[in-house]
Design a protein around this motif. Structure first.
Motif, PDB file in Angstrom:
ATOM      1  N   HIS A 251      66.725  22.253  70.497  1.00 23.34           N
ATOM      2  CA  HIS A 251      67.325  21.042  69.944  1.00 23.34           C
ATOM      3  C   HIS A 251      68.639  20.726  70.664  1.00 23.34           C
ATOM      4  CE1 HIS A 251      68.246  18.030  66.831  1.00 23.34           C
ATOM      5  NE2 HIS A 251      69.494  18.447  66.965  1.00 23.34           N
TER       6      HIS A 251
ATOM      7  N   ARG B 266      58.319   6.610  63.055  1.00 24.94           N
ATOM      8  CA  ARG B 266      59.634   6.125  62.621  1.00 24.94           C
ATOM      9  C   ARG B 266      60.645   6.141  63.765  1.00 24.94           C
ATOM     10  NH1 ARG B 266      59.926   3.122  58.016  1.00 24.94           N
ATOM     11  NH2 ARG B 266      59.270   4.250  56.172  1.00 24.94           N
TER      12      ARG B 266
ATOM     13  N   PRO C  62      70.703   6.456  67.577  1.00 27.26           N
ATOM     14  CA  PRO C  62      71.310   7.341  68.590  1.00 27.26           C
ATOM     15  C   PRO C  62      70.287   8.113  69.438  1.00 27.26           C
ATOM     16  CG  PRO C  62      71.799   8.105  66.354  1.00 27.26           C
ATOM     17  CD  PRO C  62      71.104   6.801  66.207  1.00 27.26           C
ATOM     18  N   THR C  63      69.030   8.091  69.037  1.00 28.32           N
ATOM     19  CA  THR C  63      68.003   8.672  69.910  1.00 28.32           C
ATOM     20  C   THR C  63      68.002   7.949  71.253  1.00 28.32           C
ATOM     21  OG1 THR C  63      66.724   8.765  67.877  1.00 28.32           O
ATOM     22  CG2 THR C  63      65.620   9.495  69.859  1.00 28.32           C
TER      23      THR C  63
ATOM     24  N   ARG D 156      58.124  14.210  70.067  1.00 28.73           N
ATOM     25  CA  ARG D 156      59.175  15.220  70.295  1.00 28.73           C
ATOM     26  C   ARG D 156      59.225  15.713  71.739  1.00 28.73           C
ATOM     27  NH1 ARG D 156      62.118  13.913  65.953  1.00 28.73           N
ATOM     28  NH2 ARG D 156      60.785  13.832  64.124  1.00 28.73           N
TER      29      ARG D 156
ATOM     30  N   CYS E  65      61.374  19.303  72.392  1.00 26.62           N
ATOM     31  CA  CYS E  65      62.691  19.636  71.825  1.00 26.62           C
ATOM     32  C   CYS E  65      62.591  20.644  70.693  1.00 26.62           C
ATOM     33  CB  CYS E  65      63.426  18.376  71.381  1.00 26.62           C
ATOM     34  SG  CYS E  65      62.709  17.617  69.920  1.00 26.62           S
ATOM     35  N   ARG E  66      61.373  21.124  70.400  1.00 22.90           N
ATOM     36  CA  ARG E  66      61.244  22.191  69.401  1.00 22.90           C
ATOM     37  C   ARG E  66      60.814  23.503  70.054  1.00 22.90           C
ATOM     38  NH1 ARG E  66      58.257  18.758  64.542  1.00 22.90           N
ATOM     39  NH2 ARG E  66      60.114  17.538  64.009  1.00 22.90           N
TER      40      ARG E  66
ATOM     41  N   ASN F 102      69.602  26.465  71.547  1.00 22.62           N
ATOM     42  CA  ASN F 102      68.202  26.308  71.129  1.00 22.62           C
ATOM     43  C   ASN F 102      67.645  25.021  71.760  1.00 22.62           C
ATOM     44  OD1 ASN F 102      69.069  24.063  69.428  1.00 22.62           O
ATOM     45  ND2 ASN F 102      69.967  25.668  68.124  1.00 22.62           N
TER      46      ASN F 102
ATOM     47  N   ARG G 214      70.288  17.615  73.322  1.00 19.70           N
ATOM     48  CA  ARG G 214      71.620  16.996  73.341  1.00 19.70           C
ATOM     49  C   ARG G 214      72.304  17.219  74.692  1.00 19.70           C
ATOM     50  NH1 ARG G 214      69.655  14.303  70.031  1.00 19.70           N
ATOM     51  NH2 ARG G 214      69.561  14.859  67.831  1.00 19.70           N
TER      52      ARG G 214
ATOM     53  N   ALA H 159      61.182  11.097  69.522  1.00 18.89           N
ATOM     54  CA  ALA H 159      61.146  11.333  68.077  1.00 18.89           C
ATOM     55  C   ALA H 159      59.686  11.341  67.641  1.00 18.89           C
ATOM     56  CB  ALA H 159      61.943  10.251  67.374  1.00 18.89           C
ATOM     57  N   ASN H 160      59.369  10.635  66.565  1.00 15.83           N
ATOM     58  CA  ASN H 160      57.990  10.513  66.112  1.00 15.83           C
ATOM     59  C   ASN H 160      57.671   9.028  66.012  1.00 15.83           C
ATOM     60  OD1 ASN H 160      55.743  10.146  64.198  1.00 15.83           O
ATOM     61  ND2 ASN H 160      55.870  12.365  63.946  1.00 15.83           N
TER      62      ASN H 160
END
Lengths: 81, 579
Positions: free
Chosen positions: B486, B50, B220-221, B160, B182-183, B484, B490, B46-47
């Motif tokens: 993202h 946060r 959930p990450t 990310r 993930c982007r 994609n 998953r 994530a970042n």
């Protein structure tokens, strides 16, 4: 001719909403997009405003809390509400 | 489209820390302090601003060992007893001795703890025996404090990135990390002399009772990526059958939260409004009593606050609705639950792995070293029982120092092209596939199987069926389609969850006794059997790639237990409620 399964998309109501009048993404702000742990928000290239792209919300609130203009609102996802 | 469409980005760092939640930032900062010349990279799915379990802060320390309130010896004894004796005391004791140093460090950095009129830490009693709970009513800024320190220490951060596998050299030592963005879907190949895994709990193992995939207790990450990476790198995992199961607000699935409300007079009650447990500290035994009450005619179980004074309720609302899970207030408002008039309906969480709360994790020693050279781990995923947030910070600190010492004077190992090519093919297959199964549905089915077959009370025949079902899911994973980058994230998480599910089943089948209350209650072996099972149970991938378990002696205790306290956690049910 062989049979191929096509995709059907499952409709959902975004629990995270953005007030486009308050959102300043068009000025380069990406705070809500940055802080979402699940990476669910994005900037719409047409409107230049933030929106919820994927419905996998953990209702954790950084997007709402960190938005500098108070444009983002998190609702508890319907399944849990 | 082919594999060549995905860019290879190559970098090298002395130490790569994976996971920027709690333990990770501390590990990076302390490694840099130990040797300022080191180049350190902090990777996050994530970042870092946060990410992780404390994304929105934390309302208190659950295991503060503060001079004048508790001693390291007393704490080590208490956790040994709470964890039914299966403890490497050296790890718990190392934490306990360093606990206050970590608190002082956080305090200097600007984390606010509750103090009394004299300036002393306002420690509360929640555990059965000692006092270790230190409230942090203004704890919502903790990630900001950490981020400031990361910037000050000039730690390189890449957000990310989904790390998928660790690279190992010919000697079996860890020498790099593979992952993707993930982007952009770029492929990252990072050479490293040491890697520190701080990826949090395996929080997406069971499906929450709500049926909502991401309505988990854990962020959930934290899908269990660290557990899977450690496993595939050859690391041993310890006592995975000691599941994490927590008492939570029903449907909302966040803590209710007895550690905050207990010292203020709140308690867990049955449908008659009566207490049924003596102590709200989360242990397997407490969860066993909670489960009995839920399943029996006395359920549901509630958090009772409606007897408290208005000013106390306001204090509780201020803490609970601004920290850790701040959407709690909104949830209660939607359902017309006002603490003043209504008890809060509770339920039990889905199962998971988490040493922060129970004891299931990647095996580490008191220096945060795993069983694989060059690989360190800290936080919820590292097996130091009941370690919580302060344990994550402390073991992050240990991991940073240990890794910095390990890489001193060490050269990079050459990367194995074969390992890289194989992983690149595995990762991008769902993007390259034209048609296939949607990751969210495969995940739903997998996690429903986890509930159907692995949720305690554990039944041998069910767990054997689980293994068959998980084999079938493996075939489904080979048919996943991601539209994609993202969705590719998953898809990769589904593979991680499947690995963890198989580990949960095999670890639970291996230990043929019941221990840790509800966490490992085996219907076919209902009694605790110290003669045969007073051991750690370790799980790993053997040379031929099979998942295998073995027993390992419990290390001699550093702090002996007194006979009268040995069974303290067995007697949690109130006598009145028994009758």
């Amino acid at each position: 001719m062989s049979q191929k399964a096509h995709d059907i998309f499952f409709r959902s109501n975004a629990p995270v909403t953005v007030d486009e009048d308050k959102c300043i993404a068009h000025k380069g702000c990406t705070v809500c997009v940055e802080v979402c742990p699940m990476d669910l928000l994005a900037i719409n290239p047409l409107t230049q405003k933030a929106y919820m792209q994927f419905d996998e919300c953990w209702y954790c609130m950084p997007c709402e809390t960190d938005c500098p203009t108070g444009a983002v609102k998190v609702e508890i996802p319907y399944l849990l509400r | 489209m082919s594999l060549d469409n995905f860019l290879n980005l190559e970098q090298e760092y002395d130490i790569v820390v994976i996971g920027g939640g709690t333990a990770g930032p501390m590990a990076a900062i302390k490694a840099k302090e130990r040797n300022p010349n080191l180049r350190i990279l902090l990777l996050d799915k994530a970042n870092v601003k946060r990410s992780g379990a404390i994304s929105m802060g934390m309302d208190g320390l659950n295991n503060a060992v503060i001079p004048g309130h508790a001693t390291p010896e007393q704490y080590t004894r208490e956790i040994t007893i709470a964890n039914d004796g299966i403890v490497n005391q050296a790890t718990v004791y190392a934490y306990a001795k360093h606990s206050f140093t970590t608190i002082e460090q956080l305090d200097r950095w600007g984390v606010k703890f509750e103090k009394d009129g004299t300036g002393d830490y306002a420690v509360k009693k929640v555990h059965h025996m000692g006092s270790y709970v230190l409230p942090m009513p203004e704890g919502h800024d903790i990630k900001k404090v950490l981020y400031r320190q990361l910037k000050r220490a000039k730690i390189a951060i890449t957000n990310r990135i989904v790390s998928t596998r660790l690279l190992t050299d010919a000697s079996g030592a860890v020498c790099g990390v593979l992952g993707f963005d993930c982007r952009s879907a770029d492929f990252h190949i990072i050479k490293a002399k040491a890697v520190i895994l701080c990826c949090g709990a395996a929080g997406r193992l069971g499906l929450p009772a709500s049926g909502y995939l991401m309505g988990t207790y854990e962020n959930p990450t934290n899908a269990g990526d660290g557990y899977a990476m450690a496993y595939h790198a050859g690391a041993e995992l310890a006592n995975l059958e000691c599941f994490q199961i927590n008492p939570l607000i029903k449907d909302y699935n966040g803590p209710a939260c007895a550690y905050v409300t207990g010292p203020l007079g709140g308690y867990t009650a049955n449908n008659k409004g009566n207490r049924f447990i003596e102590c709200d500290y989360w242990s397997g035994q407490m969860m066993w009593e909670f489960y009995q009450e839920l399943q029996g005619g006395n359920g549901p179980v509630f958090l009772k606050l409606d007897h408290l004074a208005e000013e106390t309720i306001q204090t509780i609302e201020h803490i609970l609705h601004s920290n850790e899970r701040p959407s709690r207030g909104q949830f209660h408002a939607n359902r017309n639950t006002d603490y003043r008039h209504k008890m809060v309906e509770m339920h039990i969480s889905e199962i998971g792995f988490c040493s922060g709360h129970s004891a299931s994790g990647v095996w580490v020693n008191e220096r945060a070293e795993t069983s694989v050279p060059g690989l360190y781990s800290a936080g919820d995923m590292a097996a130091v029982p009941h370690n919580y947030m302060l344990g994550a910070f402390t073991y992050g600190w240990f991991a940073g120092h240990s890794a910095a010492d390990y890489v001193a004077g060490k050269e990079f190992s050459a990367l194995d092209k074969e390992q890289i090519a194989r992983e690149k093919q595995r990762v991008y297959a769902p993007l390259l596939r034209e048609h296939g199964l949607p990751p969210a549905q495969v995940e739903y089915k997998l996690r429903r199987f986890v509930n159907d077959y692995l949720q305690p009370p554990k039944v041998t025949r069910k767990m054997e069926l689980a293994l068959e079902r998980f084999d079938q899911i493996e075939e489904d994973i080979a048919q996943l389609k991601a539209a994609n980058p993202h969705e590719l994230m998953r898809a990769m998480e589904v593979a991680v969850i499947r690995d963890c599910a198989e580990m949960a089943a095999r670890a639970s089948l291996f230990r043929q006794e019941s221990r840790w209350g509800l966490y490992h209650h085996r219907v076919d072996f209902p009694e605790r059997d110290d003669a045969n099972w007073f051991y750690h149970c370790h799980l790993k991938k053997d040379q031929s790639g099979r998942m295998v378990s073995h027993k390992r002696e419990v290390e001699p205790y550093l702090i002996p237990l007194d006979d009268h306290e040995r069974n303290a956690y067995d007697k949690l049910r109130l006598k009145a409620a028994n009758g």
